[in-house]
Design a protein around this motif. Structure first.
Motif, PDB file in Angstrom:
ATOM      1  N   TRP A  23      -8.342  19.776   6.095  1.00 42.93           N
ATOM      2  CA  TRP A  23      -8.770  19.870   4.694  1.00 42.93           C
ATOM      3  C   TRP A  23      -9.516  21.165   4.434  1.00 42.93           C
ATOM      4  O   TRP A  23      -9.407  21.749   3.373  1.00 42.93           O
ATOM      5  N   LEU A  82      -5.865  12.740  -6.255  1.00 44.45           N
ATOM      6  CA  LEU A  82      -5.929  12.390  -4.835  1.00 44.45           C
ATOM      7  C   LEU A  82      -5.004  11.222  -4.516  1.00 44.45           C
ATOM      8  O   LEU A  82      -4.288  11.248  -3.504  1.00 44.45           O
ATOM      9  N   VAL A  86      -1.889  11.563  -1.865  1.00 48.66           N
ATOM     10  CA  VAL A  86      -1.795  10.724  -0.676  1.00 48.66           C
ATOM     11  C   VAL A  86      -0.515   9.902  -0.675  1.00 48.66           C
ATOM     12  O   VAL A  86       0.233   9.905   0.304  1.00 48.66           O
ATOM     13  N   GLU A  93      -6.922  11.672   2.743  1.00 51.76           N
ATOM     14  CA  GLU A  93      -8.250  11.889   2.194  1.00 51.76           C
ATOM     15  C   GLU A  93      -9.218  12.277   3.319  1.00 51.76           C
ATOM     16  O   GLU A  93      -8.965  11.986   4.494  1.00 51.76           O
ATOM     17  N   GLY A  98     -13.676   7.693   1.571  1.00 51.16           N
ATOM     18  CA  GLY A  98     -12.960   6.669   0.814  1.00 51.16           C
ATOM     19  C   GLY A  98     -13.851   5.507   0.418  1.00 51.16           C
ATOM     20  O   GLY A  98     -14.751   5.105   1.159  1.00 51.16           O
ATOM     21  N   ASN A 186      -5.546   5.104   4.038  1.00 47.41           N
ATOM     22  CA  ASN A 186      -6.307   5.867   3.045  1.00 47.41           C
ATOM     23  C   ASN A 186      -6.795   4.941   1.929  1.00 47.41           C
ATOM     24  O   ASN A 186      -6.019   4.144   1.386  1.00 47.41           O
ATOM     25  N   ALA A 188      -7.385   5.893  -0.959  1.00 47.41           N
ATOM     26  CA  ALA A 188      -6.688   6.349  -2.163  1.00 47.41           C
ATOM     27  C   ALA A 188      -5.312   5.715  -2.324  1.00 47.41           C
ATOM     28  O   ALA A 188      -4.720   5.795  -3.406  1.00 47.41           O
TER      29      ALA A 188
END
Length: 210
Positions: A23, A82, A86, A93, A98, A186, A188
């Motif tokens: 990231w 996001l 994902v 993420e 999260g 994740n 997300a």
């Protein structure tokens, strides 16, 4: 709540560091040396024991879900950037960010795209990896597994929703016994639905007055 061995916890911490590094640096070649040092994740078998199997066989999980077609433009409007990245672009993420990482209410976790039930709070545990972790899915037909070699030096098993093919995360074989699965998902990519079977304090009070 389960606790991992020192050996398994070391694996998950290394993976979290690798993901965080990706990231911070968009260059996909960054972290090759670190990634190569992490043991290759094995695909778990389509059985109760969760033993090693051929990645191609892992894709043959029984699929009981009806496929749906996803409208990408509608998803862009409905999902956050996001969530879209994902689920539709196989993004990840940042670890420990999260909303469901430390979430332990009773209920079901659904796919954020098609709302298919995927995981139960009964199988959720704190793996220490920085993402929500489950030791099993509600049903084998709820997800599909795919070989993922997107990180140089690593081969992982990707988890996707069987109904809409949204990217959920990955599954590893360093989870708690007896199945040893760690579905690393994740936040997300999922949405939590609280268990309606348990009455709230307000509803209990109302019932007692009748």
């Amino acid at each position: 709540m389960f606790s991992l061995s020192r050996h398994a916890l070391g694996h998950t911490r290394n993976f979290a560091l690798i993901a965080a590094a990706r990231w911070r640096q968009p260059n996909p070649l960054v972290g090759v040396v670190a990634a190569a040092a992490v043991p290759i994740a094995r695909c778990f078998a389509d059985s109760d024991e969760g033993k090693t199997t051929n990645p191609s066989k892992a894709n043959n999980m029984e699929n009981k879900s009806e496929k749906v077609t996803v409208n990408k433009e509608e998803l862009r409007k409905r999902l956050t950037p996001l969530q879209y990245q994902v689920t539709q672009e196989a993004g990840t993420e940042r670890p420990y960010t999260g909303c469901y990482n430390k979430h332990y209410e009773k209920g079901v976790y659904q796919c954020i795209v098609c709302h298919q039930d995927l995981f139960s709070s009964d199988t959720k545990y704190d793996s220490g990896c920085g993402w929500p972790a489950f030791n099993d899915v509600l049903d084998k037909g709820k997800v599909t597994l795919h070989r993922d070699a997107s990180i140089p030096g690593m081969v992982r098993t990707e988890v996707r929703c069987s109904k809409c093919s949204a990217h959920m995360g990955h599954v590893f074989d360093d989870g708690p016994p007896p199945k040893h699965h760690r579905f690393c998902i994740n936040s997300a990519s999922i949405v939590f639905v609280k268990n309606a079977a348990a009455p709230t304090a307000a509803s209990t009070t109302t019932s007692s007055k009748k």
